[in-house]
Design a protein around this motif. Sequence first.
Motif, PDB file in Angstrom:
ATOM      1  N   LYS A  25      60.008  68.866 -18.700  1.00  0.00           N
ATOM      2  CA  LYS A  25      60.400  68.841 -17.182  1.00  0.00           C
ATOM      3  C   LYS A  25      60.728  67.538 -17.259  1.00  0.00           C
ATOM      4  CE  LYS A  25      55.442  66.587 -15.752  1.00  0.00           C
ATOM      5  NZ  LYS A  25      54.918  66.602 -13.695  1.00  0.00           N
ATOM      6  N   LEU A  26      61.945  67.742 -15.944  1.00  0.00           N
ATOM      7  CA  LEU A  26      62.528  66.239 -15.698  1.00  0.00           C
ATOM      8  C   LEU A  26      61.984  65.590 -14.286  1.00  0.00           C
ATOM      9  CD1 LEU A  26      64.954  63.981 -16.345  1.00  0.00           C
ATOM     10  CD2 LEU A  26      66.445  65.466 -14.786  1.00  0.00           C
ATOM     11  N   ASP A  27      61.904  64.708 -14.056  1.00  0.00           N
ATOM     12  CA  ASP A  27      61.761  63.620 -12.836  1.00  0.00           C
ATOM     13  C   ASP A  27      62.629  62.514 -12.518  1.00  0.00           C
ATOM     14  OD1 ASP A  27      59.244  65.561 -12.242  1.00  0.00           O
ATOM     15  OD2 ASP A  27      58.117  63.807 -13.839  1.00  0.00           O
ATOM     16  N   VAL A  28      63.337  62.822 -11.645  1.00  0.00           N
ATOM     17  CA  VAL A  28      63.921  61.551 -10.951  1.00  0.00           C
ATOM     18  C   VAL A  28      63.206  61.190  -9.609  1.00  0.00           C
ATOM     19  CG1 VAL A  28      66.541  61.390  -9.941  1.00  0.00           C
ATOM     20  CG2 VAL A  28      66.343  63.807 -11.819  1.00  0.00           C
ATOM     21  N   GLN A  29      62.980  60.019 -10.118  1.00  0.00           N
ATOM     22  CA  GLN A  29      62.538  58.952  -8.729  1.00  0.00           C
ATOM     23  C   GLN A  29      63.943  58.857  -7.571  1.00  0.00           C
ATOM     24  OE1 GLN A  29      59.340  58.758  -8.478  1.00  0.00           O
ATOM     25  NE2 GLN A  29      59.679  58.276  -6.673  1.00  0.00           N
ATOM     26  N   GLY A  30      63.352  59.043  -6.424  1.00  0.00           N
ATOM     27  CA  GLY A  30      64.590  58.374  -5.988  1.00  0.00           C
ATOM     28  C   GLY A  30      64.012  56.659  -5.078  1.00  0.00           C
ATOM     29  N   LYS A  31      65.235  56.667  -5.071  1.00  0.00           N
ATOM     30  CA  LYS A  31      65.128  54.966  -4.666  1.00  0.00           C
ATOM     31  C   LYS A  31      66.034  54.984  -3.030  1.00  0.00           C
ATOM     32  CE  LYS A  31      66.906  53.613  -9.285  1.00  0.00           C
ATOM     33  NZ  LYS A  31      68.785  53.131 -10.048  1.00  0.00           N
ATOM     34  N   ASN A  32      65.203  53.732  -2.309  1.00  0.00           N
ATOM     35  CA  ASN A  32      65.635  53.379  -0.450  1.00  0.00           C
ATOM     36  C   ASN A  32      66.479  52.156  -1.255  1.00  0.00           C
ATOM     37  OD1 ASN A  32      65.931  53.054   1.503  1.00  0.00           O
ATOM     38  ND2 ASN A  32      64.075  51.979   1.805  1.00  0.00           N
ATOM     39  N   LEU A  33      67.734  53.127  -1.200  1.00  0.00           N
ATOM     40  CA  LEU A  33      69.075  51.712  -0.845  1.00  0.00           C
ATOM     41  C   LEU A  33      69.742  51.329   0.214  1.00  0.00           C
ATOM     42  CD1 LEU A  33      71.822  53.467  -4.015  1.00  0.00           C
ATOM     43  CD2 LEU A  33      69.494  51.376  -3.921  1.00  0.00           C
ATOM     44  N   GLN A  34      68.497  51.362   1.711  1.00  0.00           N
ATOM     45  CA  GLN A  34      68.728  51.295   2.926  1.00  0.00           C
ATOM     46  C   GLN A  34      68.826  49.603   3.416  1.00  0.00           C
ATOM     47  OE1 GLN A  34      65.495  54.123   5.130  1.00  0.00           O
ATOM     48  NE2 GLN A  34      67.493  55.179   5.598  1.00  0.00           N
ATOM     49  N   VAL A  35      69.628  49.760   4.618  1.00  0.00           N
ATOM     50  CA  VAL A  35      70.106  47.791   4.627  1.00  0.00           C
ATOM     51  C   VAL A  35      69.175  47.804   5.527  1.00  0.00           C
ATOM     52  CG1 VAL A  35      71.777  45.928   4.753  1.00  0.00           C
ATOM     53  CG2 VAL A  35      72.000  47.924   3.593  1.00  0.00           C
ATOM     54  N   SER A  36      67.953  46.946   6.087  1.00  0.00           N
ATOM     55  CA  SER A  36      67.265  46.431   7.542  1.00  0.00           C
ATOM     56  C   SER A  36      68.821  45.852   8.122  1.00  0.00           C
ATOM     57  CB  SER A  36      66.303  45.665   6.867  1.00  0.00           C
ATOM     58  OG  SER A  36      65.684  45.446   7.939  1.00  0.00           O
ATOM     59  N   SER A  37      68.469  46.136   9.520  1.00  0.00           N
ATOM     60  CA  SER A  37      69.445  45.251  10.151  1.00  0.00           C
ATOM     61  C   SER A  37      69.134  43.284  10.811  1.00  0.00           C
ATOM     62  CB  SER A  37      69.311  45.997  11.649  1.00  0.00           C
ATOM     63  OG  SER A  37      67.293  45.716  12.433  1.00  0.00           O
ATOM     64  N   THR A  38      67.794  43.209  10.147  1.00  0.00           N
ATOM     65  CA  THR A  38      66.791  42.267  10.012  1.00  0.00           C
ATOM     66  C   THR A  38      67.150  41.118   8.838  1.00  0.00           C
ATOM     67  OG1 THR A  38      64.627  42.848  10.552  1.00  0.00           O
ATOM     68  CG2 THR A  38      66.129  42.524  12.507  1.00  0.00           C
ATOM     69  N   THR A  39      67.047  41.795   7.686  1.00  0.00           N
ATOM     70  CA  THR A  39      66.635  41.862   6.317  1.00  0.00           C
ATOM     71  C   THR A  39      67.056  42.590   5.413  1.00  0.00           C
ATOM     72  OG1 THR A  39      64.943  43.005   5.273  1.00  0.00           O
ATOM     73  CG2 THR A  39      64.209  41.081   6.318  1.00  0.00           C
ATOM     74  N   SER A  40      67.268  42.210   3.866  1.00  0.00           N
ATOM     75  CA  SER A  40      68.661  42.586   3.125  1.00  0.00           C
ATOM     76  C   SER A  40      68.225  43.316   2.931  1.00  0.00           C
ATOM     77  CB  SER A  40      68.708  41.789   1.608  1.00  0.00           C
ATOM     78  OG  SER A  40      67.213  40.743   1.549  1.00  0.00           O
ATOM     79  N   GLY A  41      67.573  44.132   2.676  1.00  0.00           N
ATOM     80  CA  GLY A  41      67.017  45.382   2.660  1.00  0.00           C
ATOM     81  C   GLY A  41      67.080  45.893   1.095  1.00  0.00           C
ATOM     82  N   ALA A  42      67.044  46.835   0.398  1.00  0.00           N
ATOM     83  CA  ALA A  42      67.450  47.224  -0.607  1.00  0.00           C
ATOM     84  C   ALA A  42      68.166  47.589  -1.934  1.00  0.00           C
ATOM     85  CB  ALA A  42      66.464  48.690  -1.017  1.00  0.00           C
ATOM     86  N   LEU A  43      69.216  47.690  -0.963  1.00  0.00           N
ATOM     87  CA  LEU A  43      70.592  47.002  -1.885  1.00  0.00           C
ATOM     88  C   LEU A  43      71.045  45.943  -1.525  1.00  0.00           C
ATOM     89  CD1 LEU A  43      73.155  48.784  -2.609  1.00  0.00           C
ATOM     90  CD2 LEU A  43      74.114  49.193  -0.078  1.00  0.00           C
ATOM     91  N   PHE A  44      70.926  45.025  -1.173  1.00  0.00           N
ATOM     92  CA  PHE A  44      71.158  43.738  -1.331  1.00  0.00           C
ATOM     93  C   PHE A  44      69.855  42.730  -1.876  1.00  0.00           C
ATOM     94  CE2 PHE A  44      73.918  45.180   1.297  1.00  0.00           C
ATOM     95  CZ  PHE A  44      75.216  44.879   1.375  1.00  0.00           C
TER      96      PHE A  44
END
Length: 267
Positions: free
Chosen positions: A153-172
Motif C-alpha cells: 500500500k501507499l500512505d500519503v500524509q496530509g500537510k497543514n499549509l494554512q496561514v493563521s490570521s494572528t500567527t505565521s501558520g504552517a506555511l511560514f
Amino acid sequence: MAEIALSSSIRTNLLSLQRTDSLAQRTETRLATGQRVNSAIDDAVSFFQAKSLTDRASDISDRKSEINQAISSLQAANDGVEAVDATLRQLKGILQSAKTASTTEQTALQTQFNTLSEQLNQILNDSSYQGLNLLNSSTAKLTVQFSDSSNAKLDVQGKNLQVSSTTSGALFTSIGATAAGSLACNIIAFSAASSVAFTSASVSNFDKGIARLDDAITTLRSTAADLGSNVTFLNTRLDFSQAYVDTLETGADKLTLADINEEGANL
C-alpha cells in the motif's frame, strides 16, 4: 405387441449416432461461447484453475479504480499548491514594488496585498477531492491498497499549509508570540501591532517579508515534489496492475479457450 429385435450392427450404429450427436452439440457450444471449458463438468482442473486466475484479475481491476482515484486526489492537491505558489509570487511582486512606491501607491499596494493574502487559505481549503484535503490538515491521510493478498500500500500524509490570521501558520516560519494583527502584517513580520501599514514600513521590513515569501515558496516546492513523486509511483503501479491483469486473463484463456478452427473442422 411383439418386441422389435435389433441386431448388433444396428445397436452399434445407434450408439455411434448418439455419440456423434453429443459431439456435435459440444462443438456447437464451443463455437458459440468460444470456450473449450464452460463448466467444471468439461474439465474440473482447468475450470477451477482458470477461475482462480480470473478472480485474481478481477480483484486487481478493482484496485486499479482506487489507484486512479488516488491519482486524482494527489493531482487536486498539486493544483492547489500551484495556485498558492502563483499567489505567493504575486505577493512578492507587490512587496518589491512597495519598497520604492509613493505613499499613495503603497496604500493601494497594501489593499492588493491584503486581498491576495486572504486568498491563500481559501485556495487551500478548496483543494479537496471527494472530501479529502491533503493541504489544510496534518491529520488527513490518503491510503491506497494495492492488493488483497499482501500488505502492499501507499500512505500519503496530509500537510497543514494554512496561514493563521494572528500567527505565521504552517506555511511560514514562526514570527513569535508578540506577532499580531492582519495576515499581511504577519507575513511581512512587522515588529509593531496591526496598526502598522505599508506607508510606515521601512525597506528592511519589506525585505523581511520578501524573504518570508521565498521561504514559503521553498516549502511549497518540497510539497509539490512529494506529491509529484507519489503521482509518478501510482502511475507506475497502475501500469503494472494493468499488465498483471492482462497476464492473468491470458493465462486463464489458455486453460479454457477453444480452437475455433479445430472446432469448425470437427463440426
